[in-house]
Design an enzyme around this catalytic site. Sequence first.
Site, mmCIF file in Angstrom:
data_model
loop_
_atom_site.group_PDB
_atom_site.id
_atom_site.type_symbol
_atom_site.label_atom_id
_atom_site.label_comp_id
_atom_site.label_asym_id
_atom_site.label_seq_id
_atom_site.Cartn_x
_atom_site.Cartn_y
_atom_site.Cartn_z
ATOM 1 N N SER A 113 -9.323 -19.166 -17.695
ATOM 2 C CA SER A 113 -10.373 -18.500 -16.932
ATOM 3 C C SER A 113 -10.440 -18.883 -15.464
ATOM 4 O O SER A 113 -11.208 -18.266 -14.714
ATOM 5 C CB SER A 113 -11.725 -18.750 -17.583
ATOM 6 O OG SER A 113 -11.848 -17.966 -18.748
ATOM 7 N N TYR A 209 -21.567 -15.025 -20.679
ATOM 8 C CA TYR A 209 -20.140 -15.037 -20.345
ATOM 9 C C TYR A 209 -19.380 -14.021 -21.176
ATOM 10 O O TYR A 209 -19.468 -14.016 -22.404
ATOM 11 C CB TYR A 209 -19.580 -16.436 -20.583
ATOM 12 C CG TYR A 209 -18.283 -16.718 -19.874
ATOM 13 C CD1 TYR A 209 -18.289 -17.308 -18.615
ATOM 14 C CD2 TYR A 209 -17.069 -16.397 -20.451
ATOM 15 C CE1 TYR A 209 -17.101 -17.577 -17.956
ATOM 16 C CE2 TYR A 209 -15.887 -16.662 -19.806
ATOM 17 C CZ TYR A 209 -15.906 -17.248 -18.562
ATOM 18 O OH TYR A 209 -14.716 -17.516 -17.909
ATOM 19 N N SER A 210 -18.626 -13.142 -20.517
ATOM 20 C CA SER A 210 -17.860 -12.111 -21.207
ATOM 21 C C SER A 210 -16.591 -11.807 -20.432
ATOM 22 O O SER A 210 -16.641 -11.402 -19.270
ATOM 23 C CB SER A 210 -18.693 -10.831 -21.360
ATOM 24 O OG SER A 210 -17.904 -9.785 -21.898
ATOM 25 N N ASN A 211 -15.443 -11.964 -21.095
ATOM 26 C CA ASN A 211 -14.178 -11.630 -20.461
ATOM 27 C C ASN A 211 -14.094 -10.153 -20.092
ATOM 28 O O ASN A 211 -13.357 -9.769 -19.181
ATOM 29 C CB ASN A 211 -13.029 -11.992 -21.410
ATOM 30 C CG ASN A 211 -12.872 -13.484 -21.584
ATOM 31 O OD1 ASN A 211 -12.558 -14.198 -20.645
ATOM 32 N ND2 ASN A 211 -13.100 -13.975 -22.792
ATOM 33 N N GLY A 351 -10.919 -23.407 -17.185
ATOM 34 C CA GLY A 351 -10.424 -22.410 -18.117
ATOM 35 C C GLY A 351 -9.779 -23.004 -19.350
ATOM 36 O O GLY A 351 -9.201 -24.088 -19.304
#
Length: 396
Positions: A113, A209-211, A351
């Site tokens: 990340s 949190y969201s990709n 990340g």
Amino acid sequence: MRARTGQNPRSSTRRDGRRRRAVSAAAAMAVGVMTLGVLAPPAASDSAAPPAAAAGPDAVQRALNTLVRDDGMPAALASVKDRNGRARTYTAGVGDLTTGSKVPRDGQVRIGSNTKAFTAVVVLQLVGEGKIDLDAFVDTYLPGLVRGEGIDGNRITVRHLLQHTSGLPDYGVHLDDDEIRNRYFEPRELLDLALDHPADAEPGKTWGYSNTNYVLAGLIVQKVTGRPLAEEMDRRIIQRIGLRHTYFPAPGEMTVREPHPRGYHRSPEDGPLRDFTEMDPSAGWAAGQLISTNSDLNRFFTALLAGRLLPAAQLAEMRTTVPVGTSGLRYGLGLTSRTLSCGGVYWGHGGDIAGYETRGGVTDDGRAANVAVTSIPTDEAAVRHVSEAVDTALCG
């Protein structure tokens, strides 16, 4: 592709309490390394340092040794730069559990990340050029694309995406290890996985949190520029500031190009460690696909905070943060701030991706440190020790 929200090892790239199966399966402590009897001797290197080692570097080495000896990480690596620009690198453990080979100094790792910070910089550069408006809705750039149960691209702004306040569900919780390791995903496929599920929250109401947010940010970059995200990232950041060991893997590229420690993953959590070094990183894309080194990450975050990548107005936007729970972590636009034991904060991201975890950042007075381990820690103590290693490096 995860970013921890605190000391809880089960906080991740999704909202608190939700685990992406591919990462949740990973990374209990790598106990196997402790039974092999092939731990490499600790090492630090600094060509500019005097013969007598200072207390700071010794403390960093001890922190890495703890990660290997007590927390079972196969390997730990660090790169540290003090406010005078002197850089040191460190290693502990072994680079390969099968052969017992040494850990490559400043070896390449998958940085997960941390990729989000790069994506955010490209978006904010385009904001500075007048090509993207932070407060424009997603539909301005991707009309009709973002629709689902409680999801409407006419209500979600670019700012919401970069700050994880969109309420969009995370596609990552619907992928398993074998899919992530072996399958190539187009970015639109990742988005479709998310849109099959209802919104997590109303846009702008809460941090989560969201990709998926960064897949959409990457798609906006491509729509606005007419070029692949990887090309824009390379031209605008990697080449611009001379990141010689950082790259966006090409489609189908499953290996790591330069010397690297091998990355290990537990799936299921009570299963044996598996070598996950070779994998298709496309499930990360704009949210987590990059490969880099600790020293390149230090260079990137130093250049970013020094204003070499963004105009002052856009850097100020990036550094405008919201709290993440009660952890003390704050999230800006692809950039986090965390408090230091010696006072002040450091700026970075961090990340996780199967096989590797990276943590670190830079301070406003020019200190920089990044730490990588070759298995994602899930034990509470190991999670804490990674954070403490960064704090030691920046405060020592």
